[in-house]
Design a protein around this motif. Structure first.
Motif, PDB file in Angstrom:
ATOM      1  N   LEU A  10       0.887  -1.077   0.013  1.00  0.00           N
ATOM      2  CA  LEU A  10      -0.134   0.125  -0.015  1.00  0.00           C
ATOM      3  C   LEU A  10       0.696   1.201  -0.059  1.00  0.00           C
ATOM      4  O   LEU A  10       1.635   1.383   0.796  1.00  0.00           O
ATOM      5  CB  LEU A  10      -1.011   0.107   1.165  1.00  0.00           C
ATOM      6  CG  LEU A  10      -1.935  -1.300   1.279  1.00  0.00           C
ATOM      7  CD1 LEU A  10      -2.844  -1.091   2.581  1.00  0.00           C
ATOM      8  CD2 LEU A  10      -2.842  -1.317   0.000  1.00  0.00           C
ATOM      9  N   LYS A  14      -0.833   3.046   4.945  1.00  0.00           N
ATOM     10  CA  LYS A  14      -0.120   1.843   5.405  1.00  0.00           C
ATOM     11  C   LYS A  14      -0.408   1.092   6.676  1.00  0.00           C
ATOM     12  O   LYS A  14      -0.432   0.017   6.705  1.00  0.00           O
ATOM     13  CB  LYS A  14       1.233   2.222   5.422  1.00  0.00           C
ATOM     14  CG  LYS A  14       2.038   2.270   4.253  1.00  0.00           C
ATOM     15  CD  LYS A  14       3.573   2.486   4.644  1.00  0.00           C
ATOM     16  CE  LYS A  14       4.387   2.651   3.238  1.00  0.00           C
ATOM     17  NZ  LYS A  14       4.125   3.868   2.434  1.00  0.00           N
ATOM     18  N   ARG A  16      -3.478   0.583   7.555  1.00  0.00           N
ATOM     19  CA  ARG A  16      -4.460  -0.246   7.475  1.00  0.00           C
ATOM     20  C   ARG A  16      -4.064  -1.441   6.857  1.00  0.00           C
ATOM     21  O   ARG A  16      -5.132  -2.229   6.749  1.00  0.00           O
ATOM     22  CB  ARG A  16      -5.656   0.580   6.582  1.00  0.00           C
ATOM     23  CG  ARG A  16      -6.023   1.984   7.097  1.00  0.00           C
ATOM     24  CD  ARG A  16      -7.189   2.673   6.326  1.00  0.00           C
ATOM     25  NE  ARG A  16      -7.419   3.977   6.991  1.00  0.00           N
ATOM     26  CZ  ARG A  16      -8.110   4.626   6.430  1.00  0.00           C
ATOM     27  NH1 ARG A  16      -8.758   4.478   5.193  1.00  0.00           N
ATOM     28  NH2 ARG A  16      -8.486   5.895   7.123  1.00  0.00           N
ATOM     29  N   ALA A  17      -3.160  -1.659   6.347  1.00  0.00           N
ATOM     30  CA  ALA A  17      -2.648  -2.971   5.544  1.00  0.00           C
ATOM     31  C   ALA A  17      -2.674  -4.101   6.687  1.00  0.00           C
ATOM     32  O   ALA A  17      -2.406  -3.986   7.911  1.00  0.00           O
ATOM     33  CB  ALA A  17      -1.374  -2.790   5.032  1.00  0.00           C
ATOM     34  N   ARG A  18      -3.275  -5.184   6.247  1.00  0.00           N
ATOM     35  CA  ARG A  18      -3.231  -6.453   7.165  1.00  0.00           C
ATOM     36  C   ARG A  18      -2.192  -7.300   6.149  1.00  0.00           C
ATOM     37  O   ARG A  18      -2.286  -7.503   5.009  1.00  0.00           O
ATOM     38  CB  ARG A  18      -4.387  -7.084   7.103  1.00  0.00           C
ATOM     39  CG  ARG A  18      -5.387  -6.249   8.054  1.00  0.00           C
ATOM     40  CD  ARG A  18      -4.876  -6.340   9.635  1.00  0.00           C
ATOM     41  NE  ARG A  18      -5.697  -5.126  10.181  1.00  0.00           N
ATOM     42  CZ  ARG A  18      -6.599  -5.456  11.037  1.00  0.00           C
ATOM     43  NH1 ARG A  18      -7.110  -6.834  11.088  1.00  0.00           N
ATOM     44  NH2 ARG A  18      -7.414  -4.605  11.612  1.00  0.00           N
ATOM     45  N   ARG A 101     -13.620  -3.727   5.394  1.00  0.00           N
ATOM     46  CA  ARG A 101     -12.678  -4.499   5.358  1.00  0.00           C
ATOM     47  C   ARG A 101     -12.532  -4.927   3.832  1.00  0.00           C
ATOM     48  O   ARG A 101     -13.624  -5.103   3.260  1.00  0.00           O
ATOM     49  CB  ARG A 101     -12.966  -5.870   5.874  1.00  0.00           C
ATOM     50  CG  ARG A 101     -13.082  -5.729   7.548  1.00  0.00           C
ATOM     51  CD  ARG A 101     -13.681  -6.975   8.153  1.00  0.00           C
ATOM     52  NE  ARG A 101     -15.098  -6.676   7.998  1.00  0.00           N
ATOM     53  CZ  ARG A 101     -15.982  -7.596   7.667  1.00  0.00           C
ATOM     54  NH1 ARG A 101     -15.873  -8.820   7.773  1.00  0.00           N
ATOM     55  NH2 ARG A 101     -17.199  -7.212   7.711  1.00  0.00           N
ATOM     56  N   SER A 159      -3.877  -8.220  -1.372  1.00  0.00           N
ATOM     57  CA  SER A 159      -3.569  -7.054  -0.280  1.00  0.00           C
ATOM     58  C   SER A 159      -4.931  -6.975   0.423  1.00  0.00           C
ATOM     59  O   SER A 159      -5.706  -7.378  -0.099  1.00  0.00           O
ATOM     60  CB  SER A 159      -3.051  -5.905  -0.776  1.00  0.00           C
ATOM     61  OG  SER A 159      -4.182  -5.085  -1.549  1.00  0.00           O
ATOM     62  N   LYS A 161      -6.817  -4.667   3.415  1.00  0.00           N
ATOM     63  CA  LYS A 161      -6.911  -3.222   4.108  1.00  0.00           C
ATOM     64  C   LYS A 161      -8.327  -3.331   4.952  1.00  0.00           C
ATOM     65  O   LYS A 161      -9.277  -3.806   4.541  1.00  0.00           O
ATOM     66  CB  LYS A 161      -7.148  -2.198   3.051  1.00  0.00           C
ATOM     67  CG  LYS A 161      -6.019  -1.234   2.970  1.00  0.00           C
ATOM     68  CD  LYS A 161      -6.159  -0.162   2.033  1.00  0.00           C
ATOM     69  CE  LYS A 161      -6.019   1.308   2.277  1.00  0.00           C
ATOM     70  NZ  LYS A 161      -5.999   2.228   1.266  1.00  0.00           N
ATOM     71  N   ARG A 163     -10.191  -0.895   7.954  1.00  0.00           N
ATOM     72  CA  ARG A 163     -10.372   0.430   9.005  1.00  0.00           C
ATOM     73  C   ARG A 163     -11.403  -0.162   9.915  1.00  0.00           C
ATOM     74  O   ARG A 163     -12.310  -0.321   9.617  1.00  0.00           O
ATOM     75  CB  ARG A 163     -10.740   1.526   8.116  1.00  0.00           C
ATOM     76  CG  ARG A 163     -10.499   2.929   9.011  1.00  0.00           C
ATOM     77  CD  ARG A 163     -11.462   4.032   8.917  1.00  0.00           C
ATOM     78  NE  ARG A 163     -11.016   5.153   9.702  1.00  0.00           N
ATOM     79  CZ  ARG A 163     -11.162   5.399  11.087  1.00  0.00           C
ATOM     80  NH1 ARG A 163     -12.170   4.535  11.632  1.00  0.00           N
ATOM     81  NH2 ARG A 163     -10.958   6.304  11.780  1.00  0.00           N
TER      82      ARG A 163
END
Lengths: 216, 216
Positions: A10, A14, A16-18, A101, A159, A161, A163
């Protein structure tokens, strides 16, 4: 761990990245439809469609005549699954946001030719939307199978994401007398609506009636 | 009437096409987020994002640094808004489907440079997610406005597709002793969750508390 290719790393958001593969599975398994992006004649095309997952492969299907699948067969695709969990109401217009999500998968899909994998893919797609139905209904005929293309997309490049939580406002705005918080969104099942064309009085099967009230 | 360019004329599922401009407005106005498709380096990228509508223009926004907006600025995009209304449970696996309303818009977005339109676009995007909030919260500063790019997309080239109602099975399958019908899906609001960081005891404002229970 998820891949870290340039397009799955991302640039923004960033935090928020998993990066765990289980986070990817969780987002995909909780979804009902995805948005499939293909390039057709140089132009993007975004189509809502069903999907299913078996291990690290995502399956998509469509009529062998569908434009989106033809386009997808010749080039890379992007599959996005999004759960909208709430509206984030901040003290400033600028910091309004949403809780969500989402998963994005990039790759070159493979047209499934093996009959067993073809059937398994269709089963996964049906079960994703309607768990328990595959074994409860008439299975596909040879003709129906021939009319349905199945694409397999590796989950190698993906990827995730996420929040969640309350708004994040500017320090000086917290003192403003403005209500702030989250308005949560839920997706719920309604009461099953029997097909008026049913010829017998049949009870709603348990695997349909028992679906949890809140999903996603 | 909606346009009838080759890419907005449905190849498949023609009976599901809607051609009235009001059908397009209805799908867009009932939505919260869209899926924005752009082509970045020849590859499609599908990003969930907010939007707003003013007349026949759709507004999208993002950080001036976002990859999806940079890509969008250089080429055509596809914006798709989808409402999933139910799972269609047929007597055969093949005829399983979903009830939905969806809109697809194609076009070359324009970067909004006029300050008034920029502000109006941001307002429309905020109000789409959170009606009533724009006038209730701190408006954007000059610096915040400068950090937010707004794109305008004409609704000139769009298609709308709707499926509703019970399953459509093969004639000979109606006699099977299999339950068939629709499992409806609804999107509902939960109870507003106040930000724990609120410094005063504020009531939930009426424009938030009064949002209808069922949306979409």
């Amino acid at each position: 761990m998820l891949s870290t290719t340039p397009r799955t790393t991302l640039g923004r958001g960033k935090q928020r990245a998993r990066t765990d593969r289980d986070d990817l599975y969780a987002v995909l398994d909780a979804g009902l439809i995805c948005h499939l992006g293909v390039v057709a004649g140089g132009v993007p095309m975004v189509v809502p469609t069903g999907y299913g997952r078996i291990g690290d492969t995502l399956y998509l299907h469509g009529s062998t005549g569908a434009a989106s699948l033809r386009a997808g067969g010749s080039g890379e695709v992007c599959v996005t699954v999004t759960h909208l969990d709430g509206i984030v109401l901040a003290r400033s217009a600028f910091h309004h946001s949403v809780n969500y999500r989402s998963a994005m998968i990039y790759g070159l899909p493979r047209l499934v030719e093996d009959p067993e994998e073809h059937l398994a893919g269709l089963r996964a797609i049906t079960e994703q939307l309607a768990p328990g139905q595959w074994d409860a209904v008439r299975p596909p005929t040879r003709k129906e199978l021939a009319a349905t293309a199945v694409l397999a997309l590796s989950l190698a490049e993906a990827s995730v994401k996420v929040r969640q939580g309350p708004p994040v406002d500017d320090e000086e705005d917290y003192a403003l007398p403005i209500w702030a918080g989250v308005l949560p969104l839920r997706t719920t099942w309604g009461v099953p609506e029997p097909d008026p064309a049913m010829t017998a009085e049949l009870e709603v099967p348990r695997h349909i009636a028992s679906r949890t009230i809140t999903i996603g």
